[in-house]
Design a protein around this motif. Structure first.
Motif, PDB file in Angstrom:
ATOM      1  N   SER A  52       0.833  -1.199   0.000  1.00  0.00           N
ATOM      2  CA  SER A  52       0.000   0.000   0.000  1.00  0.00           C
ATOM      3  C   SER A  52       0.865   1.246   0.000  1.00  0.00           C
ATOM      4  O   SER A  52       2.059   1.210   0.328  1.00  0.00           O
ATOM      5  N   ASP A  53       0.269   2.366  -0.367  1.00  0.00           N
ATOM      6  CA  ASP A  53       0.966   3.655  -0.278  1.00  0.00           C
ATOM      7  C   ASP A  53       1.420   3.934   1.148  1.00  0.00           C
ATOM      8  O   ASP A  53       2.499   4.490   1.380  1.00  0.00           O
ATOM      9  N   PHE A  54       0.591   3.550   2.112  1.00  0.00           N
ATOM     10  CA  PHE A  54       0.933   3.813   3.521  1.00  0.00           C
ATOM     11  C   PHE A  54       2.173   3.028   3.918  1.00  0.00           C
ATOM     12  O   PHE A  54       3.059   3.545   4.621  1.00  0.00           O
ATOM     13  N   GLU A  55       2.296   1.791   3.458  1.00  0.00           N
ATOM     14  CA  GLU A  55       3.488   0.990   3.751  1.00  0.00           C
ATOM     15  C   GLU A  55       4.725   1.598   3.092  1.00  0.00           C
ATOM     16  O   GLU A  55       5.810   1.614   3.688  1.00  0.00           O
ATOM     17  N   ALA A  56       4.560   2.105   1.862  1.00  0.00           N
ATOM     18  CA  ALA A  56       5.688   2.770   1.194  1.00  0.00           C
ATOM     19  C   ALA A  56       6.109   4.009   1.972  1.00  0.00           C
ATOM     20  O   ALA A  56       7.311   4.284   2.134  1.00  0.00           O
ATOM     21  N   HIS A  57       5.140   4.758   2.456  1.00  0.00           N
ATOM     22  CA  HIS A  57       5.442   5.962   3.246  1.00  0.00           C
ATOM     23  C   HIS A  57       6.196   5.609   4.520  1.00  0.00           C
ATOM     24  O   HIS A  57       7.183   6.270   4.878  1.00  0.00           O
ATOM     25  N   ARG A  58       5.774   4.556   5.211  1.00  0.00           N
ATOM     26  CA  ARG A  58       6.476   4.127   6.423  1.00  0.00           C
ATOM     27  C   ARG A  58       7.912   3.694   6.102  1.00  0.00           C
ATOM     28  O   ARG A  58       8.836   3.932   6.890  1.00  0.00           O
ATOM     29  N   ALA A  59       8.088   3.079   4.932  1.00  0.00           N
ATOM     30  CA  ALA A  59       9.434   2.673   4.516  1.00  0.00           C
ATOM     31  C   ALA A  59      10.310   3.888   4.226  1.00  0.00           C
ATOM     32  O   ALA A  59      11.512   3.888   4.526  1.00  0.00           O
ATOM     33  N   VAL A  60       9.718   4.940   3.647  1.00  0.00           N
ATOM     34  CA  VAL A  60      10.445   6.197   3.431  1.00  0.00           C
ATOM     35  C   VAL A  60      10.941   6.734   4.773  1.00  0.00           C
ATOM     36  O   VAL A  60      12.101   7.153   4.911  1.00  0.00           O
ATOM     37  N   GLN A  61      10.077   6.706   5.769  1.00  0.00           N
ATOM     38  CA  GLN A  61      10.445   7.213   7.094  1.00  0.00           C
ATOM     39  C   GLN A  61      11.580   6.379   7.694  1.00  0.00           C
ATOM     40  O   GLN A  61      12.497   6.933   8.329  1.00  0.00           O
ATOM     41  N   TYR A  62      11.521   5.065   7.522  1.00  0.00           N
ATOM     42  CA  TYR A  62      12.587   4.209   8.042  1.00  0.00           C
ATOM     43  C   TYR A  62      13.926   4.562   7.398  1.00  0.00           C
ATOM     44  O   TYR A  62      14.946   4.711   8.094  1.00  0.00           O
ATOM     45  N   LEU A  63      13.940   4.705   6.080  1.00  0.00           N
ATOM     46  CA  LEU A  63      15.198   5.014   5.394  1.00  0.00           C
ATOM     47  C   LEU A  63      15.725   6.392   5.770  1.00  0.00           C
ATOM     48  O   LEU A  63      16.948   6.594   5.871  1.00  0.00           O
ATOM     49  N   GLN A  64      14.832   7.344   5.973  1.00  0.00           N
ATOM     50  CA  GLN A  64      15.269   8.658   6.436  1.00  0.00           C
ATOM     51  C   GLN A  64      16.018   8.544   7.761  1.00  0.00           C
ATOM     52  O   GLN A  64      17.051   9.203   7.964  1.00  0.00           O
ATOM     53  N   ALA A  65      15.526   7.695   8.649  1.00  0.00           N
ATOM     54  CA  ALA A  65      16.184   7.493   9.938  1.00  0.00           C
ATOM     55  C   ALA A  65      17.546   6.824   9.770  1.00  0.00           C
ATOM     56  O   ALA A  65      18.410   6.942  10.658  1.00  0.00           O
TER      57      ALA A  65
END
Length: 752
Positions: free
Chosen positions: A307-320
């Motif tokens: 889902s888009d929401f899962e992709a967004h959470r993955a973006v946040q993980y990589l930012q960290a």
């Protein structure tokens, strides 16, 4: 309880399959020499935190960071540059080892345009090459592309043409434009007669794999995870890793709403699909490249969607982790995290495995997505309320319409692998249909709910808040009728898990607040069921009958003249006063003989218009009238009543002239309480409510009438609440949950 989401597709035969490797050391060297002309060199391969590897149960996880490649924020320049160079060098008679400067010099006497279609990064790479070579570029993009993405294309000097349709439509437009203009189509998509440039693009992408091999420093990648759009990158990945001397598994990831590879693999043939808006813009493709499909069908070990929401959470993980990634680039993280223990076993993943993720784009702006994993009716209702879907044909300021909420519902359905159909005869006014297919032999049921609301203007507090206070969920549409729609969606998700025999159909329809074009269009598309429930708010009573309505335009005619010419002018507005008095008398007579005046036929004047300026006699006064009807009344009979009024006034009032016509009508609705479906529904509702279900009649109109016209037994049943069309609107949370449970009970009883 977790939602029953789309399963991972596993192809066990891919483990032993090998691609035809017609790729020599000289080919690799020539490609590397070409790319060495660009500043930046190889991108980094980053080892992610050991905590993630421990979470997945593998030795190490690496990510190939393509957030900066040759000055752009995506890997796409690898393929676009090589294919552009090879095509133009061939056309201009230059050797394959000529440099970019030589090609630019040759183009000075042969100006042309580079054409491409894009969801973002490929088009920017083509435009960048055009800028480097001193030629023009024309990039075609799909409707609704994020504005910053378009600005990025324009920053490269590209002429950007926004198509009215999808990415596939933009691609056809770019192909046609290249044929008409003096230019070159540089597209990462192969089709009949267009194969050479896509082949060179795929060759260019292989530079990334060469770098990974060197950067792993002797380690072997046991699993490579790649995003998939039209399939060209995945084709390069499979071509490189699927060889006789290696056993690297390939896993692909797509958006839930653009799963052309996943659905093609499940179908066993390349399949064009309906896509919905996704923040993973580079993956928003409806059709696979022909050459990619031939390879991926055999060489992909696992395919899944997120889902888009899962992709967004993955973006946040990589930012960290210090990695700037866009949603497409972060998608492999989300894909890895959704693997079950059985999936990992199928892919031979264990504590000794090395995983490589391809992060294909750098960070960029995108709309923040909402979670689609909710099965609970209250959480779904909150999500729906937070989307502005106010009707564009109502209010002093037109609303945005139903597209965004239809996309959300479509995403919610796709996430669960529920069959989805998009109905949009009128652009920008979509309805959405979801179907849980039964095992066979049972009756089908349809849940109908409108996805539009009235205006948010004038609403107290935040109309899109979706807050819960004191057991009430607040916001525009909470009661009318996103609460009822959420209950239906929750019941649909429950039906998916229960394996009932009959089909369960959800129709989320447009425009009920105006003219109900959505339900009309869904019915025109052929959707039917053995019974239906419209989940409009009813305070948990079952409505088995309601009024219809007819809109009439009454025109009273005068004679225009100067305001000083009283002997000539006839004042249409004052003559209309006689009609309004007659209308008031008619209204009072309509309610006589009915025990409950709320259920009696009624009439009111809605809008009155007349006159042009103060100094003139008005020639026309128009009165728009709404007449609420009951069973047995027709447009013909109602028009005759109004004509009788006008004829009477013409005989009794000097210079009175008027006419009437019907502008719109909807029928009344009624179903006998002793019909088998109301009996069955009433029994189920009684059990859920813990009391005898109450059957009532309603003074309003709903889409029940349109369903009944097609022979579908239908009832109206929905939750408690208040504030329909008002300054504050709410739905009762406990009631919403009871309605969801009741709909689920009706499904189990009726469809089994």
């Amino acid at each position: 309880m977790a939602c029953a989401r789309r399963p991972v597709h596993i192809n066990k035969a891919a483990r032993s399959w090998s691609a035809d490797r017609s790729w020599s050391a000289e080919d690799k060297s020539r490609l590397n020499r070409f790319h060495s002309q660009f500043a930046g060199g190889p991108t980094r391969l980053v080892r992610l935190a050991d905590e993630l590897a421990a979470e997945i149960g593998v030795k190490a996880i690496f990510i190939k960071d393509e957030s900066t490649r040759f000055g752009l924020s995506s890997f796409k320049i690898l393929g676009a540059s090589w294919a552009t160079f090879r095509a133009l060098a061939s056309e201009l008679g230059l050797p394959s080892d000529a440099g970019l400067d030589a090609l630019k010099t040759a183009l000075e006497s042969r100006p042309l345009t580079l054409y491409a279609a894009t969801a973002g990064n490929h088009g920017r790479a083509v435009a960048h090459m055009a800028s480097l070579l001193g030629v023009a570029s024309e990039i075609h993009v799909p409707f609704g592309m994020h504005a910053p993405t378009i600005r990025g294309l324009q920053d490269e000097g590209a002429k950007v043409l926004v198509n009215a349709g999808t990415y596939d439509d933009a691609m056809h437009a770019a192909e046609a434009a290249a044929k008409l203009g003096d230019g070159l189509l540089v597209q990462d998509y192969s089709f009949d007669g267009y194969t050479e440039i896509p082949k060179w693009i795929i060759e260019g992408y292989r530079s990334m794999m060469h770098e990974i091999d060197a950067q792993l420093d002797g380690e072997t990648a046991n699993l490579v995870v790649t995003p998939v759009g039209v399939g060209s990158l995945a084709e390069a990945v499979v071509s490189h890793y699927k060889r006789e001397d290696a056993r690297t598994a390939i896993m692909t990831v797509e958006s839930d709403t653009a799963a052309c590879l996943y659905k093609s693999l499940r179908a066993g043939r390349s399949t064009s699909i309906q896509t919905y808006a996704t923040i993973m813009e580079g993956l928003d493709c409806a059709t696979l490249s022909e050459s990619a499909w031939r390879l991926l069908q055999s060489g992909v070990d696992a395919s899944l969607t997120i889902s888009d929401f899962e992709a967004h959470r993955a973006v946040q993980y990589l930012q960290a982790q210090g990695i700037s990634a866009g949603p497409c680039g972060a998608a492999p993280i989300a894909a890895l995290r959704r693997l079950s223990a059985d999936d990992k076993t199928s892919l031979d993943l264990d504590q000794n495995s090395v995983v490589v993720l391809l992060c294909t784009e750098g960070g960029r702006d995108y709309r923040l997505p909402m979670d689609v994993s909710w099965d609970d009716s209250v959480a779904i209702a909150q999500a729906l309320v937070r989307i502005d879907s106010s009707n564009p044909s109502l209010g002093s300021v037109p609303g945005p319409g139903e597209t965004e909420i239809a996309c959300y519902i479509g995403s919610w359905l796709e996430h669960r692998n529920i069959e989805v159909h998009w109905v949009e005869p009128i652009k920008g006014r979509p309805s959405i249909v979801g179907v849980v297919r039964g095992s066979g032999g049972g009756k089908s049921i349809m849940f109908n709910g409108h996805i539009d609301t009235v205006t948010t203007i004038g609403y107290d507090h935040d109309p899109l808040g979706g807050e819960i206070r004191d057991g009430r969920l607040y916001g525009r549409g909470a009661q009318d009728m996103k609460g009822g729609l959420a209950a239906a969606m929750s019941a649909l998700a429950a039906a998916q898990k229960e394996n009932v025999r009959g089909d369960v159909i959800l129709t989320g329809v447009a425009d009920e607040e105006a003219k109900s074009i959505g339900t009309e269009q869904v019915l025109a598309a052929g959707w039917r069921a053995d019974a239906a429930i419209v989940t409009e708010p009813t305070n948990e009573d079952i409505v088995h009958a309601h009024k219809g309505f007819i809109w009439l335009k009454v025109q009273i005619h005068g004679l225009a003249a100067h305001g000083s010419m009283a002997l000539v002018g006839v004042d249409a507005i004052t003559k209309a006063g006689y009609f309004l008095v007659e209308l008031d008398r008619y209204s009072q007579n309509l309610s006589r003989g009915y025990d409950d005046p709320v259920l009696a036929p009624s009439v009111h004047a809605s809008i009155i218009r007349g006159g042009e300026e103060e100094s003139s006699y008005p020639a026309l006064c128009t009165i728009l009238v709404e007449r609420r009807t009951i069973a047995g009344e027709t447009a013909t009979s109602i028009t005759a009543q109004f004509q009788d009024m006008l004829d009477h006034l013409a005989k009794t009032v000097k210079d009175f002239r008027g006419d009437v016509r019907v502008t719109f009508e909807r029928p009344a609705f009624s179903i006998d309480q002793d019909h088998p479906f109301p009996r069955a529904a009433g029994k189920a509702v009684s059990q859920v409510l813990g009391r005898e279900a109450k059957f009532v009649k309603g003074p309003f109109w709903t889409d029940c009438a349109l369903l009944a016209e097609k022979g579908i037994p239908v009832l109206l049943w929905g939750p408690k609440g208040d504030g329909l069309h008002g300054k504050e609107e709410w739905v009762d949370v406990a009631s919403l949950q009871r309605v969801a449970a009741g709909l689920n009970k009706i499904v189990r009883d009726f469809c089994s």
